[in-house]
Design an enzyme around this catalytic site. Structure first.
Site, mmCIF file in Angstrom:
data_model
loop_
_atom_site.group_PDB
_atom_site.id
_atom_site.type_symbol
_atom_site.label_atom_id
_atom_site.label_comp_id
_atom_site.label_asym_id
_atom_site.label_seq_id
_atom_site.Cartn_x
_atom_site.Cartn_y
_atom_site.Cartn_z
ATOM 1 N N GLY A 132 3.376 1.143 2.086
ATOM 2 C CA GLY A 132 3.357 0.453 3.308
ATOM 3 C C GLY A 132 4.646 0.990 3.893
ATOM 4 O O GLY A 132 5.446 1.936 3.623
ATOM 5 N N CYS A 133 4.682 0.617 5.285
ATOM 6 C CA CYS A 133 5.672 1.025 6.084
ATOM 7 C C CYS A 133 7.274 0.782 5.818
ATOM 8 O O CYS A 133 8.020 1.626 5.590
ATOM 9 C CB CYS A 133 5.437 0.912 7.880
ATOM 10 S SG CYS A 133 5.386 -1.110 7.823
ATOM 11 N N TYR A 134 7.548 -0.264 5.430
ATOM 12 C CA TYR A 134 8.733 -0.855 4.994
ATOM 13 C C TYR A 134 9.162 -0.124 3.819
ATOM 14 O O TYR A 134 10.162 0.295 3.422
ATOM 15 C CB TYR A 134 8.984 -2.372 4.827
ATOM 16 C CG TYR A 134 9.070 -3.156 6.139
ATOM 17 C CD1 TYR A 134 9.979 -2.995 6.755
ATOM 18 C CD2 TYR A 134 8.185 -4.251 6.407
ATOM 19 C CE1 TYR A 134 10.446 -3.807 8.033
ATOM 20 C CE2 TYR A 134 8.348 -5.025 7.625
ATOM 21 C CZ TYR A 134 9.422 -4.860 8.419
ATOM 22 O OH TYR A 134 9.799 -5.527 9.424
ATOM 23 N N GLU A 144 12.383 5.359 10.451
ATOM 24 C CA GLU A 144 11.074 6.128 10.446
ATOM 25 C C GLU A 144 10.383 5.469 11.769
ATOM 26 O O GLU A 144 10.491 4.250 11.970
ATOM 27 C CB GLU A 144 10.322 5.777 9.234
ATOM 28 C CG GLU A 144 9.765 4.553 8.937
ATOM 29 C CD GLU A 144 9.018 4.460 7.626
ATOM 30 O OE1 GLU A 144 9.035 5.360 6.751
ATOM 31 O OE2 GLU A 144 8.456 3.382 7.458
#
Length: 334
Positions: free
Chosen positions: A153-155, A306
């Site tokens: 996942g992004c987080y 990011e």
């Protein structure tokens, strides 16, 4: 040259994935798919994502019309909801494809997490056990042999890249839990229109404290407890994370720099800051995770940033693809 399918190409991360793979020297996109109920069926890719006008000439097709037997497909990317990926992964694996799944459907080993956080019962425990977690900088050996790579996942990507070197070197005080504050742009909620991600509604607000789906993912793969506090910000794309931890005694700034350098000196998509701290501006539309930190009185605040659609999704998926097939790690990304 590898033949590639991309499912879920109409979404924000899916569009970035199409862009990367379209310019990849060793990949050929055979088709791009959307769900059988999508309003984008039959449309040109550039009619939905206008920034690619006169660049990418592909047409969206319904996944219900796909017959794998008639295709010479090597690789499938799934930029789909976890429920969709859950059911599609076994089909594509049984057809001999290498699968890169950007959803959460195969990220964590504990099936109870899917019941508690995702509200579905995981039916494919054996596949789940063989899934390789695609944190590219840390799972290179496993990715090279994988049939299924589950892209983080992004987080979870941002947090783990910032914390894992310190966890590996065991310099964090075990009596203090890292406190993670992370702010994401509204694109993290997906392309589908929703009142909660309307710019007229979004301010700067925390949400899902203690209950966010990336919390168990971070804890399982990092191997330590954390407190994760996500926020939604009134900007389009990007994630910025501040992580507060207590260090063991006598850890100096130079020690931390050396640790980050040790783990990331040969990692082209990680940038370690010395004079400045990262920001959304430094990573927007870029494939990097930028990391900086400051220390005072045995406390460290790590700042990591990011682009959630790139290093937090599409860029990392392509990075894993490159690692899996032995291509240059940044092929088509940089």
């Amino acid at each position: 040259m590898l033949n590639v399918l991309i499912v879920g190409a109409s979404g924000y991360a899916g569009a970035e994935l199409v862009n990367y793979m379209h310019r990849h020297r060793f990949a050929n996109i055979k088709k791009i798919f959307v769900s059988k109920n999508s309003l984008d069926i039959g449309k040109m890719f550039s009619d939905v994502h206008h920034q690619f006008t006169d660049m990418i000439h592909l047409r969206f097709e319904s996944i219900s019309d796909f017959n794998l037997v008639d295709q010479d497909i090597n690789v499938v990317f799934l930029a789909t909801d976890h429920n969709v990926s859950h059911d599609m992964v076994p089909f594509f694996l049984s057809s001999g494809c290498i699968v890169f799944d950007l959803s959460a459907a195969y990220r964590v080993r504990d099936c109870k997490i899917y019941t508690d956080y995702y509200r579905f019962i995981h039916k494919y425990k054996k596949i789940l056990e063989k899934s390789v977690y695609g944190l590219a900088e840390w799972k290179e050996k496993e990715i090279k042999k994988a049939s299924l790579v589950s892209v983080p996942g992004c987080y979870a990507t941002c947090v783990q890249l910032a914390l894992r070197p310190l966890v590996e070197e065991k310099i964090l005080c075990s009596q203090n839990i890292p406190i993670i504050n992370a702010i994401s742009g509204v694109s993290g909620a997906g392309r589908k229109s929703n009142i909660t991600n309307s710019f007229c509604q979004v301010s700067l607000q925390p949400y899902n404290i203690f209950t966010h789906r990336h919390t168990p993912e971070i804890i399982e793969h990092l191997g330590i407890p954390v407190i994760f506090i996500p926020h939604l910000g009134a900007f389009y794309r990007g994630i910025i994370t501040t992580i507060t931890c207590k260090l063991k005694d006598n850890i100096q700034e130079v020690d931390v720099y050396n640790i980050f350098y040790k783990f990331y000196k040969n990692k082209p998509l990680i940038r370690i800051y010395k004079k400045f701290l990262p920001s959304i501006k430094t990573v927007e539309k870029m494939p990097f995770c930028d990391i900086g930190f400051t220390i005072k009185d045995n406390y460290i605040v790590i700042v990591a940033a990011e682009d959630n659609l790139l290093k937090g999704a599409a860029a990392q998926a392509v990075q894993c693809f490159n690692i899996r097939f032995g291509f240059p790690e940044t092929e088509s990304i940089l």
